[in-house]
Design an enzyme around this catalytic site. Structure first.
Site, PDB file in Angstrom:
ATOM      1  N   ILE A 142       0.720  -1.165   0.009  1.00 42.28           N
ATOM      2  CA  ILE A 142      -0.098  -0.200  -0.124  1.00 42.28           C
ATOM      3  C   ILE A 142       0.895   1.217  -0.158  1.00 42.28           C
ATOM      4  O   ILE A 142       0.439   2.299   0.232  1.00 42.28           O
ATOM      5  CB  ILE A 142      -0.958  -0.069   1.295  1.00 42.28           C
ATOM      6  N   HIS A 158      -4.717  -4.315  -1.989  1.00 42.83           N
ATOM      7  CA  HIS A 158      -5.136  -3.757  -0.792  1.00 42.83           C
ATOM      8  C   HIS A 158      -5.300  -2.239  -0.588  1.00 42.83           C
ATOM      9  O   HIS A 158      -5.232  -1.701   0.660  1.00 42.83           O
ATOM     10  CB  HIS A 158      -3.817  -4.493   0.312  1.00 42.83           C
ATOM     11  N   CYS A 207     -14.087  14.553   5.345  1.00 43.20           N
ATOM     12  CA  CYS A 207     -14.562  14.537   3.717  1.00 43.20           C
ATOM     13  C   CYS A 207     -14.602  15.967   3.148  1.00 43.20           C
ATOM     14  O   CYS A 207     -15.323  16.869   3.918  1.00 43.20           O
ATOM     15  CB  CYS A 207     -15.705  13.781   3.630  1.00 43.20           C
ATOM     16  N   GLU A 277      13.867 -16.415   0.692  1.00 40.56           N
ATOM     17  CA  GLU A 277      13.949 -17.890   1.170  1.00 40.56           C
ATOM     18  C   GLU A 277      12.734 -18.437   0.348  1.00 40.56           C
ATOM     19  O   GLU A 277      11.922 -17.705  -0.099  1.00 40.56           O
ATOM     20  CB  GLU A 277      14.049 -17.840   2.624  1.00 40.56           C
TER      21      GLU A 277
END
Length: 310
Positions: A142, A158, A207, A277
């Site tokens: 993100i 995501h 907002c 790995e």
């Protein structure tokens, strides 16, 4: 064919392999197929022929840029791990604390830069687009480092630290303010002895749509929330057409992203894993290149001698 139809085929393929195990030669073949190759020359030949490349990335690619992962041992912000803060319930109970956590992460990211792995991916996409070939990046991250590096065809499954969503009207907007609101200035320190700021809701990010003023939340997918179906549909379409898939810096344990590459591999598409790995999915892939992504990925994606550059 729909991506999520691959699972049945994969199971049938595995069962078929098991049923034929009475033949030692065929049994040996099955075992050999389970061992991924680290032959870069072989990978480069596959890469040179690929027309549609899907690159799935995870936290490992950003860790090399110094991005905290907040996962595993020691992955705490104050005394909490991400899964204790990144939930709808945590936000409902204490939006101030959750916003402090995300404000801290936003401020950290403003100081971070793409590393050689991000840059190699972006440069590969730009170069191959001139040849009529495509690269799509499907990321679990993100942090927007792929975007900073120049990647254009990007699916952030995501969400993004630098987008907000209104809890009242639902409006989603990009937001790069620093700080995101005055009340969060200087807040969010990760030290475990730091006290919560206890910011009133009306002083948290609001907002800016006309007449709304609803409480904003980070536009990220929290634990317990479903992924955006529109993004998943776009991912499905890309994985359906890809003829080469790379898995870069991901543990292959976070679902549904952990299913993507194994299902692509199940239909016979070469998959190459670049990770520090092996992971639970490694033996399902054709290639595995261990080590830091910033070291292994640039030579893998560099211009191949057969490429024609106009």
């Amino acid at each position: 064919m729909c991506l999520f139809q691959f699972t049945a085929r994969r199971l049938v393929s595995q069962a078929h392999c098991g049923l034929k195990a009475s033949s030692s030669k065929k049994q040996k073949f099955c075992l050999e197929m389970a061992r991924p190759s680290s032959d870069m020359t072989d990978f480069r030949e596959v890469f040179a022929k690929a027309k549609h490349i899907a690159i799935i990335t995870g936290a490992g690619v950003s860790a090399e840029s110094g991005v905290p992962t907040f996962r595993g041992a020691g992955g705490f912000w104050r005394k909490w791990q991400a899964q204790e803060l990144a939930t709808p319930g945590a936000f409902a109970r204490n939006p101030s604390r959750v916003w402090e956590f995300y404000h801290y992460r936003r401020e950290v990211m403003l100081s971070k830069h793409p590393n050689p792995a991000h840059i190699a991916i972006a440069e590969c996409e730009k170069r191959l687009s001139k040849q009529g070939r495509s690269v799509v990046v499907i990321t679990q991250n993100i942090d927007e480092l792929h975007r900073k590096a120049g990647t254009k065809h990007l699916l952030e499954i995501h969400g993004s630290l630098f987008k907000t969503r209104c809890t009242s009207c639902g409006n989603v907007a990009a937001n790069y303010k620093s700080p995101i609101c005055p009340a969060l200035a200087g807040k969010g320190a990760p030290d475990p002895d730091t006290q919560d700021a206890a910011i009133p809701v009306e002083d948290l990010p609001q907002c800016e749509e006309d007449g709304c003023n609803g409480l904003l939340r980070p536009h990220v997918v929290w634990f317990g929330e479903a992924l955006d179906p529109g993004v998943l549909t776009a991912v499905e379409k890309e994985l359906d057409i890809c003829d080469l898939c790379l898995v870069v810096g991901t543990s292959s344990v976070v679902y549904p992203a952990a299913m993507f590459a194994p299902q692509v591999s199940a239909r016979g598409v070469p998959v190459a894993e670049f990770n520090m790995e092996p992971t639970p999915a490694t033996n399902k892939f054709r290639f595995h290149f261990p080590g830091p992504c910033g070291t292994t990925l640039p030579p893998a994606l560099a211009r191949h001698e057969t490429e024609i550059i106009s």
